[in-house]
Design a protein around this motif. Structure first.
Motif, PDB file in Angstrom:
ATOM      1  N   ASP A   7       0.862  -1.179   0.000  1.00 24.50           N
ATOM      2  CA  ASP A   7       0.000   0.000   0.000  1.00 24.50           C
ATOM      3  C   ASP A   7       0.903   1.234   0.000  1.00 24.50           C
ATOM      4  N   MET A 121      -4.977   3.444  -5.897  1.00 16.92           N
ATOM      5  CA  MET A 121      -5.258   3.228  -4.474  1.00 16.92           C
ATOM      6  C   MET A 121      -4.905   4.456  -3.622  1.00 16.92           C
ATOM      7  N   THR A 186     -15.356   0.649   7.188  1.00 10.18           N
ATOM      8  CA  THR A 186     -15.364   0.949   5.754  1.00 10.18           C
ATOM      9  C   THR A 186     -14.490  -0.095   5.064  1.00 10.18           C
ATOM     10  N   ALA A 187     -14.489  -0.046   3.739  1.00  8.38           N
ATOM     11  CA  ALA A 187     -13.711  -1.047   2.996  1.00  8.38           C
ATOM     12  C   ALA A 187     -12.219  -0.954   3.342  1.00  8.38           C
ATOM     13  N   ARG A 188     -11.763   0.242   3.602  1.00  6.62           N
ATOM     14  CA  ARG A 188     -10.325   0.399   3.851  1.00  6.62           C
ATOM     15  C   ARG A 188     -10.036   0.915   5.247  1.00  6.62           C
ATOM     16  N   GLY A 189     -10.965   0.718   6.185  1.00  9.20           N
ATOM     17  CA  GLY A 189     -10.694   1.157   7.542  1.00  9.20           C
ATOM     18  C   GLY A 189     -11.957   1.387   8.334  1.00  9.20           C
ATOM     19  N   ILE A 224      -8.006   5.617   6.674  1.00  9.31           N
ATOM     20  CA  ILE A 224      -7.868   4.891   5.412  1.00  9.31           C
ATOM     21  C   ILE A 224      -6.505   4.221   5.423  1.00  9.31           C
ATOM     22  N   ALA A 225      -6.518   2.908   5.375  1.00 10.59           N
ATOM     23  CA  ALA A 225      -5.264   2.157   5.452  1.00 10.59           C
ATOM     24  C   ALA A 225      -4.343   2.558   4.318  1.00 10.59           C
ATOM     25  N   PRO A 226      -3.035   2.472   4.492  1.00 10.60           N
ATOM     26  CA  PRO A 226      -2.413   1.880   5.675  1.00 10.60           C
ATOM     27  C   PRO A 226      -2.134   2.876   6.801  1.00 10.60           C
ATOM     28  N   HIS A 333      -9.088  -4.376  10.611  1.00  8.02           N
ATOM     29  CA  HIS A 333      -8.661  -4.168   9.231  1.00  8.02           C
ATOM     30  C   HIS A 333      -7.150  -4.434   9.108  1.00  8.02           C
ATOM     31  N   TYR A 334      -6.403  -3.858  10.021  1.00  6.78           N
ATOM     32  CA  TYR A 334      -4.943  -4.028  10.012  1.00  6.78           C
ATOM     33  C   TYR A 334      -4.574  -5.508  10.120  1.00  6.78           C
ATOM     34  N   ARG A 337      -5.385  -7.395   6.929  1.00 10.08           N
ATOM     35  CA  ARG A 337      -4.418  -7.111   5.858  1.00 10.08           C
ATOM     36  C   ARG A 337      -3.082  -7.794   6.146  1.00 10.08           C
TER      37      ARG A 337
END
Lengths: 362, 362, 362
Positions: A7, A121, A186-189, A224-226, A333-334, A337
């Motif tokens: 990412d 991304m 959310t999808a990314r966090g 929002i990751a990362p 999430h973390y 991933r």
């Protein structure tokens, strides 16, 4: 490896990277950042493949970055372009090149498998391109703690009334604890919105907004990751429609982009840009807010560094409270991933260095 | 053990060692250096066998070095000569004594098996005894890199035009790359002679020799294991016979003795004596050249330290160029000696500590 | 674990501990020391069980110590009393509390199994409560050595004439070596009495007592495990009855309480109180003696730190002399206690971290 590999992380502010090479450790790798004569920013592993000298001790020439030990030159793709006095250059004489993208006032680096680097991304951040509405100041501090400790911090704002009682959290701590709180994955966090209604404004708010009495204050945060946290916050006179009619104008509005980038397993870089969406014509406004934020972040850093020391020695226990909901979302999430990446590496038969961070056990 | 054990290294300059004991780590061992009242220099393990206190905190008495913890005294052979208030002294009450020889203005120490110490192996250096022709200045710096990295540096002079472009290598870098080069292996290392014909003299040469135009410049270097590099260099007006008729007089002639001694696996001491074979009556000449050399060696040290950091973390790859010929000769000698010593230890059934240096993998 | 667990160590001087929390590492654990609003001193593990932040960054409130990260409050028993905004607090939300007793001008901490903490084991020291006869000064220094190295030091006073020849040991070193010595083991350690008859008083004695000639000087030392040495010393004009008639009045009398507390396996805290039993009405007397002692202890610390460096690298050999008798007594007590505790842990099936101290091998 105690961070998400595949990412984009902020590597530097664009103005930090010039034709004078700069060494920075990112994701536990020594990286050299510089601009080619064309102005394009480049990130290479900071190690000449000849004798291992740091390329950051070298200089930028017309053909690329020159190692100032024996004069070898490398292009932005990491391939050796010049070996002084030698005709043929073997293909293996090359150095790792990191995908690096300059966008919306950030330099984004991809630390993992370069073949997977997908610029789509990268977080969009249009506010950085609208200096008229959102004048900004940028800063960075190195924090001796794992980058996720700083993310954790931003995901539970009940700390404001305690840790920051002398800066952005002056006033009754209970008001921060009892805020109206809405959160979601959310999808990314994850993200959340908090409202502190009929709230005693902290001294920094009074100074900025000239409030005479109580305010309604909002805190919208999105991870929002990362390593990114987008913050939109502000306040206006209590009961004047901010909360029930979404009328946010008339008080103060603030945005902060928090970008956390792992340096090592126990240290990180904290990049922040502060934006003031009010009194845009007063040149002091931006600076005053930035200064208040820097004081606040130093308070955070003191705690994160103490926390890292303790967690390095005693990772457990860590007992959640009811305010850890969003933090737990983020950690899920973390963890997910991290787990995906570990499985992928296992499938490839590669065995990365075992994690040394206590955070994954948390 | 990441250094050749059974050979002589420079331990100190003679003037550094006095009747006030001095602690210095040599070959990863704590050593105390001092002079007995007779003037003889002695090297012992810097650890009293009674309670382990450093002997270097003690003082020299008529009978030897006295530990200032409880007053025990040790002779130059390491045997305890006095235990205050105790008649009988057991033979085991002794400390390791290192063979130490003072010769030609150096103090040479043998770090390995003392029974093998052979003073005839010590390099002869008569120039140190001819101050009239070769007035000299001595210096030392500690470098945070394995000592062989510094030897590597001296075996490939194409670096001069890059690393030292602001000191002894000003002028076109190509001239250093394209020098006429002759090299050969020797019984105890390797040597080479380089000629830079019709060469742009660097600023330091112009200042020293008053050259008006181009020069012919020679660089004769010999590595003699374990840590010595004998350098003879100089220049005179181009085409006046230095190269084709071996007439070296009439310009400037310089000698430097480089002695590298391991401190730890990743640090070393760099001893250097600089000698000016011209304008011997001008007291400034020597100092000017010495100062230029010190500036130059600091440039070397910066690179060696960066290189050590990278190699400690990432020993490979290291991809040779055509200029690495002599360096490879030297490393073959080193590897061969290291291998012989490892086999000998294996035959004796002793198992030394495993190497922690990345250099042996290089 | 390289120290006796189940016993009392000095944690701090009472005046060091206030309502402002203080961090101190004791017995290899991070401890926070503070006083509750009642004035009672408390010692907790310096780690909030929520997110691991140091409690020492917090503050004392009416209910206990508040973590200034998210506002959790803990009582003197380590139980969490407040989680802001949360009704139910799980029992596991607690932090280790250390038994802490304030007695005779010391704060004593029990670092081992709290269920075994027995205040009756604490050394009595009535002199601290008699400021009229024994006015005192307190101090502390951190020493980079295992605490038992400092105890060893105090058990062999032949070192005074060597290590302290410029402070409390000026004069012929032999007089310290040849003192009349009586020693014995005790239930909790060992003690000895030394007499230096017809002794050349050191400069500090002359300054304190105004002696014109030789003195008879006594040194009574008692080691009481785990880290205490009680010292009573003094001198008066030679042959005036101190030795043969036990008439100690008329010269100078001094008491020092030495308390050594492990910080880590290779560092300790050295607490000392110095008491002058003469010229009690002269306010300078106490200070002069204290200053002399501090200079002396710095000499000790230099040696202990050098010794620790050597012993960490080379624990053996350590060859005793005839003056090590009491030191050996003390070490036997220490070894026996350490062994008992190891067996007890083995019986309980707990496996503590292996010792990293060289001292146990000594």
């Amino acid at each position: 490896m105690s961070f998400i590999q595949n990412d984009w992380y902020v590597a530097a502010w664009p103005h930090e990277v010039t034709d004078k090479p700069m060494a920075r450790r990112l994701g536990n790798q020594p990286v050299v950042l510089y601009r080619e004569q064309s102005g394009r920013a480049v990130a290479l592993l900071d190690r000449c493949p000849h004798r291992g000298a740091p390329l950051s001790l070298g200089e930028v020439t017309a053909q690329g970055i020159q190692c100032n030990y024996h004069g070898l030159v490398f292009g932005d793709d990491g391939k050796c372009r010049v070996v002084p006095g030698q005709e043929r250059i073997p293909a293996k004489n090359c150095v790792k090149s990191f995908p690096l993208v300059e966008k919306d006032g950030f330099l984004w680096i991809w630390l993992g498998d370069a073949s997977k680097a997908d610029p789509s991304m990268i977080v969009d951040y249009p506010y950085h391109n609208d200096a008229k509405t959102w004048p900004r100041k940028c800063g960075m501090m190195r924090v001796k703690g794992h980058y996720m400790l700083m993310i954790d911090n931003l995901m539970d704002l009940t700390h404001i009334g305690y840790m920051h009682k002398n800066t952005i959290g002056s006033g009754p701590a209970d008001e921060y604890v009892n805020a109206i709180m809405n959160s979601e994955r959310t999808a990314r966090g994850a993200k959340f919105t908090r409202w502190l209604l009929d709230h005693t404004p902290p001294a920094t708010y009074v100074a900025a907004g000239g409030f005479k009495g109580k305010v309604d204050r909002w805190q919208e945060f999105e991870f929002i990751a990362p390593g990114n946290v987008l913050m939109y916050t502000g306040g206006k006179d209590a009961g004047t429609g901010a909360y029930d009619r979404n009328e946010r104008e008339g008080g103060i509005q603030l945005r902060v982009f928090h970008a956390l980038t792992p340096e090592t397993d126990t240290t990180c870089f904290y990049f922040y840009s502060t934006m003031t969406g009010y009194k845009q014509d007063d040149p002091n406004t931006s600076q005053l807010y930035h200064d208040a934020i820097v004081r606040t972040f130093k308070e955070d850093a003191d705690f994160i560094e103490g926390q890292q020391e303790r967690l390095s020695e005693m990772p457990n226990p860590q007992i959640d409270t009811i305010h850890d909901t969003v933090r737990v979302y983020v950690r899920r999430h973390y963890d997910s991933r991290m787990n995906d990446e570990a499985q992928e590496r296992a499938g490839q038969g590669t065995s990365p260095a075992a994690s040394v961070s206590p955070m994954e056990q948390a």
